[in-house]
Scaffold this active site. Structure first.
Site, PDB file in Angstrom:
ATOM      1  N   TYR A   1      35.799  45.929  50.442  1.00 37.10           N
ATOM      2  CA  TYR A   1      35.058  45.144  49.463  1.00 37.10           C
ATOM      3  C   TYR A   1      33.955  44.362  50.165  1.00 37.10           C
ATOM      4  CZ  TYR A   1      39.277  45.975  46.598  1.00 37.10           C
ATOM      5  OH  TYR A   1      40.337  46.524  45.916  1.00 37.10           O
TER       6      TYR A   1
ATOM      7  N   TYR B   1      45.453  47.480  38.705  1.00 36.34           N
ATOM      8  CA  TYR B   1      44.078  47.027  38.949  1.00 36.34           C
ATOM      9  C   TYR B   1      43.187  47.565  37.845  1.00 36.34           C
ATOM     10  CZ  TYR B   1      42.495  51.469  41.222  1.00 36.34           C
ATOM     11  OH  TYR B   1      42.140  52.770  41.498  1.00 36.34           O
TER      12      TYR B   1
ATOM     13  N   LEU C   1      41.241  44.834  33.125  1.00 38.29           N
ATOM     14  CA  LEU C   1      40.297  44.583  32.033  1.00 38.29           C
ATOM     15  C   LEU C   1      39.242  45.685  31.946  1.00 38.29           C
ATOM     16  CD1 LEU C   1      39.895  40.742  32.589  1.00 38.29           C
ATOM     17  CD2 LEU C   1      40.942  41.831  30.599  1.00 38.29           C
TER      18      LEU C   1
ATOM     19  N   LYS D   1      33.275  40.583  25.945  1.00 42.28           N
ATOM     20  CA  LYS D   1      31.976  39.974  26.261  1.00 42.28           C
ATOM     21  C   LYS D   1      30.894  40.994  26.593  1.00 42.28           C
ATOM     22  CE  LYS D   1      34.145  35.760  28.043  1.00 42.28           C
ATOM     23  NZ  LYS D   1      34.314  34.860  29.212  1.00 42.28           N
TER      24      LYS D   1
ATOM     25  N   ARG E   1      28.940  50.253  36.946  1.00 32.92           N
ATOM     26  CA  ARG E   1      29.081  50.531  35.516  1.00 32.92           C
ATOM     27  C   ARG E   1      27.878  51.247  34.928  1.00 32.92           C
ATOM     28  NH1 ARG E   1      31.067  44.444  34.273  1.00 32.92           N
ATOM     29  NH2 ARG E   1      29.356  44.108  35.764  1.00 32.92           N
TER      30      ARG E   1
ATOM     31  N   ALA F   1      37.495  37.790  39.012  1.00 34.78           N
ATOM     32  CA  ALA F   1      36.808  36.581  38.554  1.00 34.78           C
ATOM     33  C   ALA F   1      35.721  36.257  39.569  1.00 34.78           C
ATOM     34  CB  ALA F   1      37.776  35.414  38.421  1.00 34.78           C
TER      35      ALA F   1
END
Length: 315
Positions: free
Chosen positions: A47, A202, A205, A213, A226, A279
């Site tokens: 990451y 994982y 969401l 949203k 995305r 987050a």
């Protein structure tokens, strides 16, 4: 070793394929998560080429004993062994789980995290070039040395999980699972339940799609993964918006956000032990943490399932 059912996932915090990161906001998000009762923090060297681990390390300084740290090995850029994975910031990444590489990686992670032990150490992606037995031997040695406390694996097929189980103890796996990506339910989740293996979901969401949203007019820029993800076509985002509107009464009854209902629903699924949620700022962190305090009734779950059937038969 106990920890919160809702965990903080830090892929986005590392910035890679998420359009960069605000490190100050990321540290604040981690600290807010801990303040709100989240004790499970998941990260990985991949990451951001160590960036996420470094941010986590700074954020938990002075609070190490309050958290359970999960990190990974097996996506490397210090060697060209293994299977080529892709490129990140000019570095070639490989999937490699050779014993000498794992021994090197764990020391780098300990340094970046500023700790003397990793609570849960996960093989990030499979490596077809290294026998599972060799990988497991290396992990068991680290556990004997006290550098890691438990062993995990991620992105597995059921046969590969069986191979890990035959070679040694697997305490928990980390796999993609959410309301609209539920392939684990067919084989992997039953196998985990039968063998006492915990499951960390994982993408709980769906990369933010299920937060309520991200509407059909949202655009994505830069290296954001995305952009070309089929989950985020305008039609799919409209389905997600319609789904969120449909379950709004459930959320309103609990004084909760749509994301909180989605996370709470995920934790009701048989075999799912922990739900990892990303987050990037304190507000998102506090919202995720609140999901761990929700208790959905059978009627709530039925209402959510009915909405899922109406809006996500195809995506």
């Amino acid at each position: 070793m106990r920890c919160s059912a809702v965990g903080l996932g830090t892929w986005a915090i590392g910035g890679w394929r998420w359009g960069g990161t605000d490190e100050a906001a990321a540290e604040a998000a981690i600290q807010a998560s801990i303040d709100e009762g989240i004790t499970l923090i998941d990260t990985a060297p991949a990451y951001g080429l160590g960036r996420s681990e470094e941010i986590v390390g700074r954020a938990i300084a002075g609070r190490r004993d309050s958290v359970v740290i999960s990190t990974k090995c097996g996506i490397v850029w210090h060697t060209d062994k293994g299977v080529w994975k892709g490129r990140q910031d000019g570095a070639d990444l490989h999937q490699y789980l050779g014993p000498e590489s794992i021994a090197y990686e764990v020391e780098q992670s300990l340094r970046r995290l500023g700790t003397d032990r990793i609570d849960h150490y996960i093989t990030h992606w499979p490596d077809a070039t290294t026998p599972v037995e060799e990988t497991m031997d290396a992990l068991l040695r680290l556990k004997e040395q006290g550098k890691i406390r438990s062993i995990g694996a991620s992105n597995l097929s059921p046969p590969l999980l069986r191979a890990y189980l035959d070679s040694g103890q697997i305490d928990a796996v980390q796999e993609k699972y959410n309301m609209i990506e539920r392939g684990l339910e067919d084989a992997l989740l039953p196998l985990c339940r039968d063998n006492g293996v915990s499951v960390l979901s994982y993408s709980s969401l769906a990369l933010g799609l299920l937060t309520g949203k991200i509407g059909p007019d949202r655009t994505f820029a830069g290296d954001d993964l995305r952009i070309d993800n089929p989950l985020f076509t305008p039609a799919a985002r409209q389905k997600a918006a319609d789904f969120a509107a449909d379950i709004h009464p459930v959320a309103e009854a609990h004084g909760a956000s749509i994301a909180q209902i989605v996370i709470a629903w995920t934790l009701t699924r048989p075999g799912i032990t922990f739900a990892l949620c990303g987050a990037r700022n304190p507000s998102q962190a506090r919202d995720n943490a609140g999901a761990g305090r929700l208790r959905l009734s059978e009627a709530d779950i039925a209402a959510v399932n009915s909405a899922l059937e109406r809006h996500f038969q195809e995506i």
